[in-house]
Structure formats: C-alpha cells, structure tokens
Write a protein that holds these residues in place. Structure first.
Motif, PDB file in Angstrom:
ATOM      1  N   MET A 182       0.848  -1.177   0.000  1.00 55.93           N
ATOM      2  CA  MET A 182       0.000   0.000   0.000  1.00 55.93           C
ATOM      3  C   MET A 182       0.892   1.237   0.000  1.00 55.93           C
ATOM      4  N   GLN A 183       0.579   2.180  -0.884  1.00 56.56           N
ATOM      5  CA  GLN A 183       1.347   3.412  -0.984  1.00 56.56           C
ATOM      6  C   GLN A 183       0.390   4.588  -1.089  1.00 56.56           C
ATOM      7  N   ILE A 184       0.669   5.644  -0.347  1.00 51.75           N
ATOM      8  CA  ILE A 184      -0.140   6.859  -0.379  1.00 51.75           C
ATOM      9  C   ILE A 184       0.754   8.003  -0.803  1.00 51.75           C
ATOM     10  N   ALA A 185       0.291   8.782  -1.782  1.00 58.02           N
ATOM     11  CA  ALA A 185       1.099   9.889  -2.294  1.00 58.02           C
ATOM     12  C   ALA A 185       0.198  10.907  -2.983  1.00 58.02           C
ATOM     13  N   PHE A 186       0.741  12.107  -3.145  1.00 56.36           N
ATOM     14  CA  PHE A 186       0.031  13.125  -3.917  1.00 56.36           C
ATOM     15  C   PHE A 186       0.017  12.731  -5.385  1.00 56.36           C
ATOM     16  N   ILE A 187      -1.057  13.053  -6.050  1.00 54.48           N
ATOM     17  CA  ILE A 187      -1.187  12.856  -7.499  1.00 54.48           C
ATOM     18  C   ILE A 187      -1.044  14.238  -8.119  1.00 54.48           C
ATOM     19  N   GLU A 188       0.024  14.437  -8.886  1.00 57.18           N
ATOM     20  CA  GLU A 188       0.316  15.783  -9.373  1.00 57.18           C
ATOM     21  C   GLU A 188       0.457  15.883 -10.881  1.00 57.18           C
ATOM     22  N   ASP A 189       0.621  14.774 -11.564  1.00 60.17           N
ATOM     23  CA  ASP A 189       0.836  14.820 -13.003  1.00 60.17           C
ATOM     24  C   ASP A 189      -0.475  14.583 -13.762  1.00 60.17           C
ATOM     25  N   ALA A 190      -0.481  14.991 -15.013  1.00 58.96           N
ATOM     26  CA  ALA A 190      -1.685  14.891 -15.841  1.00 58.96           C
ATOM     27  C   ALA A 190      -2.168  13.455 -15.984  1.00 58.96           C
ATOM     28  N   ALA A 191      -1.250  12.513 -16.148  1.00 59.43           N
ATOM     29  CA  ALA A 191      -1.644  11.106 -16.303  1.00 59.43           C
ATOM     30  C   ALA A 191      -2.301  10.584 -15.029  1.00 59.43           C
ATOM     31  N   GLY A 192      -1.761  10.953 -13.882  1.00 57.83           N
ATOM     32  CA  GLY A 192      -2.354  10.525 -12.614  1.00 57.83           C
ATOM     33  C   GLY A 192      -3.726  11.133 -12.380  1.00 57.83           C
ATOM     34  N   ILE A 193      -3.870  12.396 -12.730  1.00 58.61           N
ATOM     35  CA  ILE A 193      -5.175  13.058 -12.593  1.00 58.61           C
ATOM     36  C   ILE A 193      -6.192  12.369 -13.492  1.00 58.61           C
ATOM     37  N   ASP A 194      -5.796  12.092 -14.725  1.00 56.02           N
ATOM     38  CA  ASP A 194      -6.685  11.404 -15.657  1.00 56.02           C
ATOM     39  C   ASP A 194      -7.085  10.028 -15.106  1.00 56.02           C
ATOM     40  N   ARG A 195      -6.115   9.300 -14.575  1.00 55.05           N
ATOM     41  CA  ARG A 195      -6.387   7.964 -14.033  1.00 55.05           C
ATOM     42  C   ARG A 195      -7.304   8.023 -12.807  1.00 55.05           C
ATOM     43  N   SER A 196      -7.272   9.135 -12.075  1.00 53.51           N
ATOM     44  CA  SER A 196      -8.099   9.264 -10.869  1.00 53.51           C
ATOM     45  C   SER A 196      -9.562   9.584 -11.171  1.00 53.51           C
ATOM     46  N   PHE A 197      -9.846   9.987 -12.398  1.00 56.73           N
ATOM     47  CA  PHE A 197     -11.209  10.405 -12.729  1.00 56.73           C
ATOM     48  C   PHE A 197     -12.250   9.322 -12.440  1.00 56.73           C
ATOM     49  N   GLU A 198     -11.967   8.091 -12.818  1.00 57.45           N
ATOM     50  CA  GLU A 198     -12.960   7.028 -12.647  1.00 57.45           C
ATOM     51  C   GLU A 198     -13.395   6.905 -11.181  1.00 57.45           C
ATOM     52  N   LEU A 199     -12.444   6.911 -10.278  1.00 56.33           N
ATOM     53  CA  LEU A 199     -12.785   6.792  -8.863  1.00 56.33           C
ATOM     54  C   LEU A 199     -13.490   8.049  -8.363  1.00 56.33           C
ATOM     55  N   MET A 200     -13.008   9.221  -8.742  1.00 59.86           N
ATOM     56  CA  MET A 200     -13.647  10.463  -8.303  1.00 59.86           C
ATOM     57  C   MET A 200     -15.071  10.560  -8.834  1.00 59.86           C
ATOM     58  N   SER A 201     -15.307  10.034 -10.024  1.00 57.16           N
ATOM     59  CA  SER A 201     -16.651  10.132 -10.613  1.00 57.16           C
ATOM     60  C   SER A 201     -17.683   9.327  -9.821  1.00 57.16           C
ATOM     61  N   ARG A 202     -17.246   8.402  -8.996  1.00 55.94           N
ATOM     62  CA  ARG A 202     -18.187   7.664  -8.139  1.00 55.94           C
ATOM     63  C   ARG A 202     -18.734   8.564  -7.042  1.00 55.94           C
TER      64      ARG A 202
ATOM     65  N   SER B 269     -18.043  15.796 -15.600  1.00 54.53           N
ATOM     66  CA  SER B 269     -17.531  15.116 -16.792  1.00 54.53           C
ATOM     67  C   SER B 269     -16.011  14.994 -16.708  1.00 54.53           C
ATOM     68  N   ARG B 270     -15.471  14.040 -17.450  1.00 54.61           N
ATOM     69  CA  ARG B 270     -14.010  13.881 -17.498  1.00 54.61           C
ATOM     70  C   ARG B 270     -13.358  15.177 -17.963  1.00 54.61           C
ATOM     71  N   GLU B 271     -13.917  15.782 -19.000  1.00 51.77           N
ATOM     72  CA  GLU B 271     -13.357  17.021 -19.540  1.00 51.77           C
ATOM     73  C   GLU B 271     -13.306  18.117 -18.481  1.00 51.77           C
ATOM     74  N   ASP B 272     -14.398  18.297 -17.740  1.00 52.21           N
ATOM     75  CA  ASP B 272     -14.434  19.324 -16.696  1.00 52.21           C
ATOM     76  C   ASP B 272     -13.469  18.996 -15.566  1.00 52.21           C
ATOM     77  N   TYR B 273     -13.391  17.713 -15.195  1.00 49.50           N
ATOM     78  CA  TYR B 273     -12.484  17.280 -14.141  1.00 49.50           C
ATOM     79  C   TYR B 273     -11.032  17.553 -14.525  1.00 49.50           C
ATOM     80  N   LEU B 274     -10.665  17.173 -15.746  1.00 48.00           N
ATOM     81  CA  LEU B 274      -9.285  17.341 -16.197  1.00 48.00           C
ATOM     82  C   LEU B 274      -8.903  18.808 -16.345  1.00 48.00           C
TER      83      LEU B 274
END
Length: 140
Positions: A1-21, A27-32
C-alpha cells in the motif's frame, strides 16, 4: 500500500474514474480542466492510495479561519464500493491527518452530504465529531 500526492496529468486522468463515483455529474473534460486549475490557484491537492491500483482518493486543501487557525479541509474522500471495509479509507484518513500536522494545521475538517449516512458512521468511527451545520444558497 502506498499513499502519495497525485500531481501529473496522467495521474489526474487515471483518478477520474474513482472520483466520478463521488462526483457523478462531473464530466471527465471538466475534471481534467478543474483539478490543475484548482491546484495552481487555491492549493487543492489530490491524494491517492495505491494497492494494486487506485483504491482510495481524496481532494484536500489547507485554509485558515480567523477564529480557528489553520485547518485541512477534505473536500472529497472516496473509496470504490468493492474496496470498502478493507482499511483503505482508514489508512488514507490517517495519512491526511499526519500530513495536516506537518503543515501546522489545528484541525481536520470534512463536509459530507446529509444523505451519506454510511460515510457519516465511518467518520464517527474514525474520531471525527459533528460540530456544525453547513448551509448553502444556489446563486445561478
């Protein structure tokens, strides 16, 4: 298990699915577009818990009130439904509290919708107290 800040564009994009719950109307576009803007202008940060994939996610921001001093506000806290009761929320909340202490925050705060009773039970078990009512007014 690892906890860290998400700061890059790829990480933000990857986080969308979980945040959308938690934020299904976003929308993904608005989130990004919003996350990097909030990071640059208001100190918003995403924190992710990885354990063979992104399991829990939080949006946090440090603020300060005249009467209470510095605090860390958890604006979003979400664990995928299939990953609940596995300790991910507890671990992420503990990490955030430890981070808040390093930032000289006097309090950890979180606003939660009145309909989220399961989440409220979790917050109470984690030692959070219900201390205020939150009021809002739509201006649009």
């Amino acid at each position: 298990m690892q906890i860290a800040f998400i700061e890059d564009a790829a990480g933000i994009d990857r986080s969308f699915e979980l945040m959308s719950r938690l934020r299904p109307r976003l929308s993904r576009e608005d989130y990004l577009a919003a996350v990097p803007r909030l990071m640059a202008t208001s100190g918003y940060r995403l924190v992710g818990l990885e354990d063979g994939g992104l399991r829990a996610l939080a949006g946090i921001r440090i603020g300060e009130w005249l009467h209470g001093g510095r605090y860390l506000e958890i604006e979003e806290l979400v664990t995928a439904e299939a990953d609940r009761s596995r300790g991910y929320g507890h671990a992420l909340l503990a990490w955030i509290a430890a981070y808040a202490r390093t930032q000289e925050c006097r309090q950890l705060r979180l606003v939660s919708g009145v309909q989220r009773s399961d989440a409220h039970r979790f917050y109470a078990r984690e030692g959070m107290a219900w201390e205020a009512k939150y009021f809002s007014m739509d201006l649009a």
